[in-house]
Structure formats: structure tokens, C-alpha cells
Design a protein around this motif. Structure first.
Motif, PDB file in Angstrom:
ATOM      1  N   THR A  18     -25.866 -11.529 -16.364  1.00  0.00           N
ATOM      2  CA  THR A  18     -25.692 -12.622 -15.406  1.00  0.00           C
ATOM      3  C   THR A  18     -26.713 -13.721 -15.671  1.00  0.00           C
ATOM      4  O   THR A  18     -27.866 -13.438 -16.014  1.00  0.00           O
ATOM      5  CB  THR A  18     -25.855 -12.095 -13.972  1.00  0.00           C
ATOM      6  OG1 THR A  18     -24.802 -11.167 -13.693  1.00  0.00           O
ATOM      7  CG2 THR A  18     -25.779 -13.234 -12.950  1.00  0.00           C
ATOM      8  N   ASN A  62     -13.518 -16.285  -9.752  1.00  0.00           N
ATOM      9  CA  ASN A  62     -13.626 -15.157 -10.682  1.00  0.00           C
ATOM     10  C   ASN A  62     -15.097 -14.838 -10.957  1.00  0.00           C
ATOM     11  O   ASN A  62     -15.824 -14.482 -10.052  1.00  0.00           O
ATOM     12  CB  ASN A  62     -12.839 -15.457 -11.954  1.00  0.00           C
ATOM     13  CG  ASN A  62     -11.374 -15.707 -11.679  1.00  0.00           C
ATOM     14  OD1 ASN A  62     -10.732 -14.963 -10.958  1.00  0.00           O
ATOM     15  ND2 ASN A  62     -10.841 -16.793 -12.233  1.00  0.00           N
ATOM     16  N   ARG A  63     -15.533 -14.985 -12.199  1.00  0.00           N
ATOM     17  CA  ARG A  63     -16.920 -14.631 -12.548  1.00  0.00           C
ATOM     18  C   ARG A  63     -17.925 -15.726 -12.216  1.00  0.00           C
ATOM     19  O   ARG A  63     -19.134 -15.533 -12.403  1.00  0.00           O
ATOM     20  CB  ARG A  63     -16.993 -14.317 -14.049  1.00  0.00           C
ATOM     21  CG  ARG A  63     -16.147 -13.135 -14.481  1.00  0.00           C
ATOM     22  CD  ARG A  63     -16.300 -12.869 -15.980  1.00  0.00           C
ATOM     23  NE  ARG A  63     -15.785 -13.962 -16.798  1.00  0.00           N
ATOM     24  CZ  ARG A  63     -16.553 -14.814 -17.469  1.00  0.00           C
ATOM     25  NH1 ARG A  63     -17.867 -14.700 -17.416  1.00  0.00           N
ATOM     26  NH2 ARG A  63     -16.005 -15.757 -18.198  1.00  0.00           N
ATOM     27  N   SER A  80     -21.405 -14.376 -13.881  1.00  0.00           N
ATOM     28  CA  SER A  80     -21.532 -12.924 -13.967  1.00  0.00           C
ATOM     29  C   SER A  80     -20.738 -12.396 -15.153  1.00  0.00           C
ATOM     30  O   SER A  80     -19.774 -13.033 -15.594  1.00  0.00           O
ATOM     31  CB  SER A  80     -21.010 -12.272 -12.679  1.00  0.00           C
ATOM     32  OG  SER A  80     -21.669 -12.783 -11.551  1.00  0.00           O
ATOM     33  N   ASP A  81     -21.170 -11.247 -15.676  1.00  0.00           N
ATOM     34  CA  ASP A  81     -20.458 -10.624 -16.792  1.00  0.00           C
ATOM     35  C   ASP A  81     -20.173 -11.662 -17.892  1.00  0.00           C
ATOM     36  O   ASP A  81     -19.027 -11.892 -18.292  1.00  0.00           O
ATOM     37  CB  ASP A  81     -19.150 -10.008 -16.287  1.00  0.00           C
ATOM     38  CG  ASP A  81     -18.414  -9.210 -17.350  1.00  0.00           C
ATOM     39  OD1 ASP A  81     -17.168  -9.107 -17.259  1.00  0.00           O
ATOM     40  OD2 ASP A  81     -19.065  -8.727 -18.292  1.00  0.00           O
ATOM     41  N   SER A  82     -21.230 -12.306 -18.364  1.00  0.00           N
ATOM     42  CA  SER A  82     -21.095 -13.407 -19.322  1.00  0.00           C
ATOM     43  C   SER A  82     -20.299 -12.988 -20.554  1.00  0.00           C
ATOM     44  O   SER A  82     -20.434 -11.866 -21.058  1.00  0.00           O
ATOM     45  CB  SER A  82     -22.481 -13.887 -19.758  1.00  0.00           C
ATOM     46  OG  SER A  82     -23.185 -14.416 -18.661  1.00  0.00           O
TER      47      SER A  82
END
Lengths: 115, 113
Positions: A18, A62-63, A80-82
Motif C-alpha cells: 500500500t 476499488n483499490r 492498496s494492493d499496488s
């Protein structure tokens, strides 16, 4: 006067981790909108997320999510969750009131994503 | 739905020349914006057109001008080109102001020799 400041010229993150990109702004408007755009090497500016200042709830796509602190005039972007595809130049844009057409942009943050 | 289209993609000019850049907004969008993105300087606002009228202008000399046509497409004209005009010129369109986001084209890369 409206201003937008991005204090991080470069950021890097490991894939799946992240990262948070910072943005502060100044405005005398009471009702306005803020945006984050990404610009990959293909150079097209792509809208990532937008926040309406009158909404207390932070926007999420989403992210991508924002941490909007109206009193502090802060508008940071959390990824997040690159993913490798997130690598790009990110621009914070705004504040844009109901009578203002133009966007004010920060100088951008270059995000590198490492595998 | 077609996005914002800009032409040409790339231009090479010499100092003192004149150039015209073109932009077609997304269908239904009445507002068109022009930005200059020079290396290391972020996006600098140039012009905003809405319903055929110039609504706002950035801090650029008068040799930067433009117009919006009845079909909402737009032209950006730059006269007496200078080396520092080398930049990516981005056009954006929106349905209106406020919460309507601006949608950008791919830009025109202008190089001044």
C-alpha cells in the motif's frame, strides 16, 4: 487564490503493498470538488477518483481511496494492493467549485511499482 | 463513446512560426479546457471555453489564443513561437463545471527548434 501542492516528487512501492500520495490545497470556496488523475507514459490523463467536499465520507474506487481532511485542506490518495500497472505520474486536481471551470493541479508524484 | 480527440499528435516548428492545435470534445460536452504541460512544471491552465465563449484564461501572453466552434470543438493558436513553448498541450472536456470531471485527450506534443 486556489493552490494545490504535492510535496512528494517521487514515491515507490512494492507490488501488493500500500502507498499513500499526499496533496494539500487552499481555497476560499465552501463547496468544491477534488480529483486525482494518473498519467502513464502513454501520456493520457486518466481520472482515478473524485471527492465532493460537502461529503464527509471518503471516496473509494476499488483499490483506490482518499483520505479527505477538509479542515486541514488535505486530500491524499491511498493505493492498496499496488500493481505494476499503477506505475504512473499522479496529479491531484482541484479545488473546483460550482462556478469554477478550470482545475488547479499539483506538480505531480511519480509512482514506481517494484515487482 | 469516443473520447476527447486531439490533432496532430506531434508537431515540430521553429521559432517565430505559428501553430494551430485542434480538439474535439466528447459528444455532449460543452466545456473545453486547454492545458500546457512543460517538462517538470505540471499542468498549467491556458483557456476554458463553454458554449462558444471564453470563460477564463490562464497567465499566458496574448499570443496564445483560441476559439470554440458551434459544434463545441476547439482550436488553440500560438503565434510567434518561442523555445519555451515546447510542451505537451492537453485538451479536456466536461459536461459542465463543479462535480463533472474533466476528460482528457492524448495531447499534442509541440517541439520548437
Amino acid at each position: 487564490a486556489q493552490t494545490v501542492t504535492q510535496s512528494q516528487p517521487e514515491m515507490s512501492v512494492q507490488e501488493a503493498e500500500t502507498v499513500t500520495l499526499s496533496c494539500t490545497y487552499d481555497t476560499s470556496e465552501s463547496d468544491y470538488y477534488l480529483f486525482w488523475y494518473k498519467q502513464p507514459p502513454s501520456r493520457q490523463m486518466i481520472l482515478v477518483i473524485r471527492q465532493e467536499a460537502y461529503k464527509q465520507q471518503n471516496a473509494t474506487e476499488n483499490r483506490f481511496s482518499v483520505n479527505f481532511q477538509k479542515a486541514a485542506k488535505s486530500f491524499s490518495l491511498k493505493i492498496s494492493d499496488s500493481q505494476l500497472g499503477d506505475a504512473a505520474m499522479y496529479f491531484c486536481g482541484g479545488p473546483r467549485g460550482s462556478t469554477l471551470g478550470r482545475l488547479y493541479f499539483g506538480r505531480g508524484t511519480q509512482l514506481t511499482v517494484w515487482p | 463513446e469516443a473520447g476527447v480527440t486531439q490533432s496532430p499528435t506531434h508537431l515540430i516548428k521553429t521559432r517565430g512560426q505559428q501553430v494551430t492545435l485542434r480538439c474535439s470534445p466528447i459528444s455532449g460536452h460543452t466545456s473545453v479546457y486547454w492545458y500546457q504541460q512543460a517538462l517538470g512544471l505540471g499542468l498549467q491552465f491556458l483557456l476554458w471555453y463553454d458554449e462558444g465563449e471564453e470563460r477564463n484564461r490562464g497567465n499566458f501572453p496574448p499570443r496564445f489564443s483560441g476559439r470554440q466552434f458551434p459544434n463545441y470543438s476547439s482550436e488553440l493558436n500560438v503565434n510567434a513561437l518561442e523555445l519555451e513553448d515546447s510542451a505537451l498541450y492537453l485538451c479536456a472536456s466536461s459536461l459542465g463545471t463543479g462535480n463533472q470531471p474533466q476528460h482528457f485527450g492524448d495531447g499534442t506534443r509541440l517541439s520548437i527548434l
